[in-house]
Design a protein around this motif. Structure first.
Motif, mmCIF file in Angstrom:
data_model
loop_
_atom_site.group_PDB
_atom_site.id
_atom_site.type_symbol
_atom_site.label_atom_id
_atom_site.label_comp_id
_atom_site.label_asym_id
_atom_site.label_seq_id
_atom_site.Cartn_x
_atom_site.Cartn_y
_atom_site.Cartn_z
ATOM 1 N N PHE A 19 41.206 27.809 22.272
ATOM 2 C CA PHE A 19 40.836 29.085 22.872
ATOM 3 C C PHE A 19 39.706 29.701 22.049
ATOM 4 O O PHE A 19 39.745 29.714 20.835
ATOM 5 C CB PHE A 19 42.063 29.988 22.870
ATOM 6 N N THR A 20 38.687 30.139 22.746
ATOM 7 C CA THR A 20 37.598 30.777 22.017
ATOM 8 C C THR A 20 37.895 32.253 21.941
ATOM 9 O O THR A 20 37.894 32.924 22.951
ATOM 10 C CB THR A 20 36.265 30.605 22.749
ATOM 11 N N PRO A 21 38.238 32.708 20.761
ATOM 12 C CA PRO A 21 38.574 34.127 20.690
ATOM 13 C C PRO A 21 37.324 34.975 20.876
ATOM 14 O O PRO A 21 36.218 34.488 20.696
ATOM 15 C CB PRO A 21 39.148 34.290 19.294
ATOM 16 N N LYS A 22 37.554 36.200 21.229
ATOM 17 C CA LYS A 22 36.420 37.109 21.370
ATOM 18 C C LYS A 22 35.808 37.259 20.004
ATOM 19 O O LYS A 22 36.479 37.483 19.028
ATOM 20 C CB LYS A 22 36.894 38.460 21.895
ATOM 21 N N LYS A 53 34.569 42.340 24.789
ATOM 22 C CA LYS A 53 35.690 42.609 25.656
ATOM 23 C C LYS A 53 36.597 43.703 25.161
ATOM 24 O O LYS A 53 36.623 44.054 24.003
ATOM 25 C CB LYS A 53 36.512 41.331 25.853
ATOM 26 N N ARG A 160 41.593 29.390 31.655
ATOM 27 C CA ARG A 160 41.133 29.561 30.276
ATOM 28 C C ARG A 160 41.945 28.661 29.336
ATOM 29 O O ARG A 160 43.177 28.542 29.508
ATOM 30 C CB ARG A 160 41.320 31.031 29.894
ATOM 31 N N PRO A 161 41.305 28.039 28.381
ATOM 32 C CA PRO A 161 42.076 27.237 27.414
ATOM 33 C C PRO A 161 43.001 28.146 26.589
ATOM 34 O O PRO A 161 42.707 29.319 26.410
ATOM 35 C CB PRO A 161 41.008 26.642 26.497
ATOM 36 N N GLY A 204 38.772 23.996 30.652
ATOM 37 C CA GLY A 204 37.882 23.723 29.524
ATOM 38 C C GLY A 204 36.880 24.827 29.260
ATOM 39 O O GLY A 204 36.850 25.850 29.951
ATOM 40 N N SER A 205 36.067 24.590 28.252
ATOM 41 C CA SER A 205 35.136 25.627 27.792
ATOM 42 C C SER A 205 33.691 25.353 28.173
ATOM 43 O O SER A 205 32.802 26.111 27.795
ATOM 44 C CB SER A 205 35.216 25.744 26.268
ATOM 45 N N ALA A 237 40.703 39.558 29.875
ATOM 46 C CA ALA A 237 40.655 38.488 28.871
ATOM 47 C C ALA A 237 40.958 37.102 29.437
ATOM 48 O O ALA A 237 41.297 36.191 28.705
ATOM 49 C CB ALA A 237 41.581 38.790 27.701
ATOM 50 N N SER A 238 40.817 36.959 30.749
ATOM 51 C CA SER A 238 41.070 35.634 31.319
ATOM 52 C C SER A 238 39.805 34.791 31.383
ATOM 53 O O SER A 238 39.862 33.616 31.750
ATOM 54 C CB SER A 238 41.690 35.767 32.708
ATOM 55 N N GLY A 239 38.640 35.396 31.060
ATOM 56 C CA GLY A 239 37.428 34.595 30.967
ATOM 57 C C GLY A 239 36.357 34.902 32.007
ATOM 58 O O GLY A 239 35.475 34.079 32.247
ATOM 59 N N LYS A 240 36.391 36.088 32.614
ATOM 60 C CA LYS A 240 35.390 36.436 33.636
ATOM 61 C C LYS A 240 34.001 36.505 33.012
ATOM 62 O O LYS A 240 33.048 35.900 33.500
ATOM 63 C CB LYS A 240 35.730 37.791 34.285
ATOM 64 N N THR A 241 33.908 37.266 31.916
ATOM 65 C CA THR A 241 32.599 37.429 31.292
ATOM 66 C C THR A 241 32.131 36.120 30.669
ATOM 67 O O THR A 241 30.942 35.791 30.715
ATOM 68 C CB THR A 241 32.666 38.536 30.217
ATOM 69 N N PHE A 242 33.075 35.365 30.137
ATOM 70 C CA PHE A 242 32.704 34.076 29.565
ATOM 71 C C PHE A 242 32.104 33.188 30.662
ATOM 72 O O PHE A 242 31.142 32.471 30.443
ATOM 73 C CB PHE A 242 33.941 33.408 28.947
ATOM 74 N N SER A 350 35.947 46.457 30.107
ATOM 75 C CA SER A 350 37.070 45.842 30.811
ATOM 76 C C SER A 350 37.437 46.595 32.069
ATOM 77 O O SER A 350 38.052 46.048 32.958
ATOM 78 C CB SER A 350 38.300 45.850 29.909
HETATM 79 N N1 LIG Z 1 37.003 28.901 29.291
HETATM 80 C C1 LIG Z 1 36.957 29.450 28.101
HETATM 81 N N2 LIG Z 1 36.653 28.707 27.014
HETATM 82 C C2 LIG Z 1 36.602 29.258 25.808
HETATM 83 N N3 LIG Z 1 36.795 30.566 25.557
HETATM 84 C C3 LIG Z 1 37.087 31.351 26.593
HETATM 85 C C4 LIG Z 1 37.188 30.839 27.905
HETATM 86 N N4 LIG Z 1 37.495 31.865 28.721
HETATM 87 C C5 LIG Z 1 37.576 32.949 27.965
HETATM 88 N N5 LIG Z 1 37.337 32.663 26.697
HETATM 89 C C6 LIG Z 1 37.346 33.599 25.601
HETATM 90 O O1 LIG Z 1 38.399 34.525 25.852
HETATM 91 C C7 LIG Z 1 38.000 35.814 25.489
HETATM 92 C C8 LIG Z 1 38.158 36.741 26.658
HETATM 93 O O2 LIG Z 1 37.303 36.303 27.680
HETATM 94 P P1 LIG Z 1 36.416 37.258 28.531
HETATM 95 O O3 LIG Z 1 35.820 38.304 27.700
HETATM 96 O O4 LIG Z 1 35.451 36.452 29.280
HETATM 97 O O5 LIG Z 1 37.516 37.914 29.462
HETATM 98 P P2 LIG Z 1 37.324 38.859 30.695
HETATM 99 O O6 LIG Z 1 38.146 38.361 31.772
HETATM 100 O O7 LIG Z 1 35.902 39.092 30.973
HETATM 101 O O8 LIG Z 1 37.963 40.218 30.197
HETATM 102 P P3 LIG Z 1 37.737 41.703 30.705
HETATM 103 O O9 LIG Z 1 38.533 41.888 31.934
HETATM 104 O O10 LIG Z 1 38.224 42.531 29.615
HETATM 105 O O11 LIG Z 1 36.292 41.903 30.973
HETATM 106 C C9 LIG Z 1 36.576 35.738 24.983
HETATM 107 O O12 LIG Z 1 36.561 35.714 23.604
HETATM 108 C C10 LIG Z 1 36.075 34.430 25.497
HETATM 109 O O13 LIG Z 1 35.127 33.847 24.632
#
Ligand SMILES: Nc1ncnc2c1ncn2[C@@H]1O[C@H](COP(=O)(O)OP(=O)(O)OP(=O)(O)O)[C@@H](O)[C@H]1O
Length: 859
Positions: A19-22, A53, A160-161, A204-205, A237-242, A350
């Motif tokens: 998992f790639t932390p924020k 995030k 998300r991983p 995957g990432s 934090a499910s990975g939308k912005t990522f 968020s």
């Molecule tokens: N597929 C992925 N691979 C690696 N890291 C990921 C992945 N998806 C998310 N992350 C990591 O998880 C964390 C949260 O992801 P992200 O900020 O994209 O969430 P979000 O859904 O946009 O949240 P929010 O609703 O708060 O905007 C970030 O640190 C991001 O790097």
């Protein structure tokens, strides 16, 4: 992961991907085993503008960190996630992230604001695209994706991983791909978990395969003239912005899409493009223009105007971009402004929706032989029309306009049990709930052929997306889920949303602004040709008809009828197109509501509206007659050869297309601007009208009061007149009674009830008259009459002496008597009372004789 999962359906999730932390952007990142690896130096479009995030809700955080009761527990990350997240988050906007230019230092006035420049000067084409702007890793094999044929929303799931136990089984070897909850996590052991099927399920990432699978075709569709929307939906934090923005290592959809845009231009040498972008944020149901200076974006939020598919966002700053660097700058500026506006950046990012829009206008490049060598040489600036194209159709080259919208939605987690939800929370909920119900209704309508009301207007987000969600866009939705067992509820809700949106039916169409000059020229040429053919046939007819069979003659005459009908139809089309075109070129007509002269009188405005309405009616009649002409086209006999039928069908299709273009032009050039003008005029004048009505009401009240006063005065005058008449009668009576000494006259009837006489009124007149009479008797000249000015009362401009008063009369009588006595040499005793003396003297004096001669005067 379920042990029952077969090898064919082995999920990538079975191998825990780190998992790639924020984290803040740094030169290192964690490898699979948690150690730090040197970061790639690939520059990212959003590299320095990456969205940080929000902290997780307490509920989510607990889940994030809680140890699972079931399943294999992956190794604990080298650093606690929550800590890593905390550390990675910038504190406040006042401490901007390292490497990000302070938004306060950024210039807010852009040279590339589309309202300041001549769009013809900033066209991009294959020659101007810089080599560096083209994606190095563009996969050419994916370029011919059939993005136009699809009429359903492309729905993908991205998982998300995680290091935590995973609650879902994924099957990617089949098509469609499926995801379902592992049996052990179902509510009851007997329940069969639901199979969710989707176009893509990605794990995957790596962001490149995600882009290729879910976004690339839509970006190409947008470049080809279709509206396209790509949005990410999922819990916080499910990975939308990522997925959308990515990071330096893994650029997301936005930076990859922008690279592809320029690559597409490079590969399309026969077209030239005008690209403009805008960047918005919807926060607490207010739309902020992220490209406007923060102060004005707060004081002047963006409004959504228009109805149905014709939605205009105003005031909205659009920046023209001619290179990838330009896009990068715009995005950075937007992010900077977003940070400045937020007190808690993480919370805000968020809880708000961010929308990046790229408007793509394009037309064929001028060949040089159409009299307009290139748009680039076209001088002059035209005020932009909100929502309308900036490029102009020229020399037969129509302009295609499309919008690519890339949307990062707010976290979709359900409302927590926290009763004290903040205002923001409520709004976000409303906004996403509305999105959910809009999607449900659309899906229902599509599935059951219904046309139930869709509540687009219930939130800013859905109102803004209305044109796209109504079908005129290619839509790709990436639903991001957190596969942890702790987030089953949120993930299920996301999957249900994804399933619903899959059912929405689309019918995206290209939007084309036609060069009506060229169209007219084509019609004219065709008419000329048809007329020539008709003339030839007519000239040939007498000779030919002798050689033809009856059947052939019938065919011949039908063909001539066809020609005539087509000529008539084209002539009408020319008329219609010309009137559309005239309106288009008429600068005096307000093309945009902003151009309305609000200082015109309401009458003038009304006249304007009336004239426009008349024009609309004429246009509508023309369209009706065209439609009638189309319907009345001669039919082919049932046994006509297939090729003839095809030809006729093709011709009819062509006519229909032309008709559509004319109707579209009519709607765009007259209908919509007029509606906008009307709305604005009504809005502008509603206030003024209200004020006028108020003033009028006040004046009416004042006038009523005046009328009442006048009526009162009239009554008073009448009363005075009555009194005057009564007094006059009294005086007359008094006159008739002479001096009234003997046998006192009866008092006037009580109803006259004259007021007590005042000095100088009728008494004076009476006295005067008496004096004159006496003088006349004595042969002396009459005394001067009373002047008008001495008269105390005037009525109707006529001077009227008030009736005399008894006291005065008595004085006058005494005076007269005195005069008589003096003249006759009689003396008066001073002890005698005035009245007694008068009576006595009167009885004895010669006056008595004089008076006795008077009729009815008792002496
Ligand atoms: N597929 C992925 N691979 C690696 N890291 C990921 C992945 N998806 C998310 N992350 C990591 O998880 C964390 C949260 O992801 P992200 O900020 O994209 O969430 P979000 O859904 O946009 O949240 P929010 O609703 O708060 O905007 C970030 O640190 C991001 O790097």
């Amino acid at each position: 992961m379920s042990s029952s999962t077969s090898s064919a359906t082995t999920s990538k999730l079975s191998r825990p991907v780190p998992f790639t932390p924020k984290r803040p952007l740094s030169a290192t990142h964690l490898s699979d085993d948690g150690s730090r690896l040197p970061r790639s130096t690939t520059p990212s479009l959003l590299g320095s503008a990456k969205k940080y995030k929000a902290p997780l809700s307490s509920e989510s955080r607990t889940r994030f960190n809680s140890k699972p009761a079931l399943g294999s527990v992956p190794p604990t990350p080298s650093r606690p996630r929550s800590k890593s997240r905390e550390n990675s988050r910038p504190k406040t906007p006042s401490s901007p992230r390292k490497g990000t230019d302070s938004p306060l230092l950024m210039p807010h006035v852009s040279e590339m604001d589309v309202s300041r420049i001549d769009p013809e000067e900033v066209l991009v084409d294959s020659e101007t695209v810089e080599a560096g702007d083209i994606s190095a890793d563009i996969d050419e094999s994916l370029l011919n994706t059939d993005y136009g044929g699809e009429d359903k929303v492309l729905v993908s799931i991205r998982i998300r991983p995680t290091h935590n136990p995973i609650a879902w089984d994924v099957t990617t070897a089949t098509k469609p791909k499926t995801i379902k909850l592992q049996q052990q996590y179902t509510k009851s052991a007997a329940a069969t978990p639901q199979d969710f099927r989707f176009d893509e399920i990605l794990t995957g990432s790596e962001n490149k395969p995600v882009y290729n699978a879910v976004a690339r075709s839509h970006v190409c569709a947008a470049m080809d003239g279709f509206n396209a929307v790509i949005f990410a939906y999922g819990q916080t934090a499910s990975g939308k912005t990522f997925t959308l923005s990515g990071d330096e290592d893994q650029p997301g959809i936005i930076p990859r899409a922008m690279k592809d845009v320029f690559a597409y231009i490079r590969r399309t040498p026969n077209r030239e493009y005008l690209l403009r972008c805008s960047y918005l944020e919807i926060y607490n149901e207010t739309i902020h223009d992220l490209l406007a200076p923060p102060s004005s974006s707060v004081s002047q939020p963006v409004q959504i105007q228009g109805t149905g598919p014709n939605i205009i966002l105003t005031p909205l700053r659009e920046e023209v971009v001619t290179s990838l660097k330009g896009v990068h700058e715009v995005l950075q500026r937007g992010e900077g402004n977003r940070r400045t506006a937020s007190t808690d950046w993480n919370e805000r990012s968020s809880r708000s929706h961010s929308v990046f829009r790229l408007v793509i206008e394009s037309r064929e490049r001028g060949s040089g032989d159409d009299g307009v060598p290139s748009g680039r040489t076209t001088p002059g600036f035209r005020p932009p029309t909100p929502g309308g194209p900036r490029l102009q159709a020229r020399g037969g080259r129509s302009v295609q306009t499309s919008v690519l919208s890339l949307i990062d939605l707010a976290g979709s987690e359900k409302a927590t049990s926290d009763k004290d939800r903040t205002r923001e929370g409520k709004y976000i909920n409303t906004s996403l709930l509305t999105l959910g119900s809009v999607i449900s209704t659309l899906a229902e309508n599509s599935a059951k052929g219904k046309s139930d009301h869709v509540p687009f207007r219930n939130s800013k987000l859905t109102r803004m997306l209305q044109p796209s969600l109504s079908g005129n866009a290619r839509i790709s939705v990436i639903c991001t889920i957190n596969p942890d067992a702790s987030a089953i509820a949120e993930s299920t809700s996301t999957l249900l949303f994804a399933q619903r949106i899959k059912k929405v039916q689309l019918h995206a169409q290209k939007k084309e602004v036609v060069d009506t000059d060229a169209l007219l020229e084509r019609y004219r040429k065709e008419i000329e040709e048809l007329k020539k053919r008709l003339a030839e046939k007519e000239a040939d007819a007498p000779v030919r008809s002798r050689r033809l069979s009856a059947r052939e003659q019938l065919d011949e005459s039908r063909a001539m009828n066809d020609l005539n009908a087509r000529i008539r139809q084209l002539t009408k089309l020319i008329l219609t197109s010309q009137s559309v075109d005239e309106n288009k070129g008429d600068e005096s007509r307000p093309a945009s509501p902003a151009k309305i002269d609000f200082d015109m009188s309401p009458y003038q405005l009304q006249q304007e509206l009336l004239a426009a309405r008349r024009q609309l009616e004429t246009q509508a009649t023309q369209i009706l007659s065209l439609e009638a002409a189309l319907l009345a086209r001669p039919q082919l006999p049932p046994d006509a050869p297939e090729s003839d039928k095809d030809k006729l069908l093709a011709e009819q299709a062509k006519t229909i297309r032309e008709l559509e273009i004319v109707v579209k032009g009519y709607e765009e050039n007259l209908g919509e601007p007029l509606r906008a003008v009307r709305e604005d005029v009504e809005k502008e004048w509603a206030g003024r009208l209200e004020k006028e009505v108020r003033v009028r009401e006040e004046k009416e009240a004042w006038a009523d009061e005046l009328v009442k006063q006048l009526e009162k005065e009239r009554k008073m005058r009448m009363k005075l007149e009555e009194e005057r008449q009564a007094l006059a009668a009294f005086v007359r009576k008094f006159d008739q009674l002479g001096l009234g000494g003997l046998g006192a006259p009866p008092l006037p009837p009580a109803k006259f009830n004259p007021p007590m006489p005042t000095p100088g009124g009728a008494a004076a007149v009476f006295a005067q008259r008496q004096r004159n009479r006496v003088s006349a008797l004595k042969g002396e000249p009459a005394m001067e009459p009373l002047t008008e000015t001495e008269s105390p009362i005037r009525l109707g401009g006529v001077s009227v002496a008030e009736p005399s008063l008894l006291e005065e009369e008595w004085d006058a009588v005494v005076d007269e008597v005195s005069i008589e006595l003096e003249k006759t040499g009689m003396s008066m005793s001073p002890t005698i009372t005035k009245s007694g003396l008068a009576m006595r003297k009167l009885n004895q004096s010669p006056v008595r004789e004089v008076l006795s001669q008077k009729e009815n005067v008792p002496v």
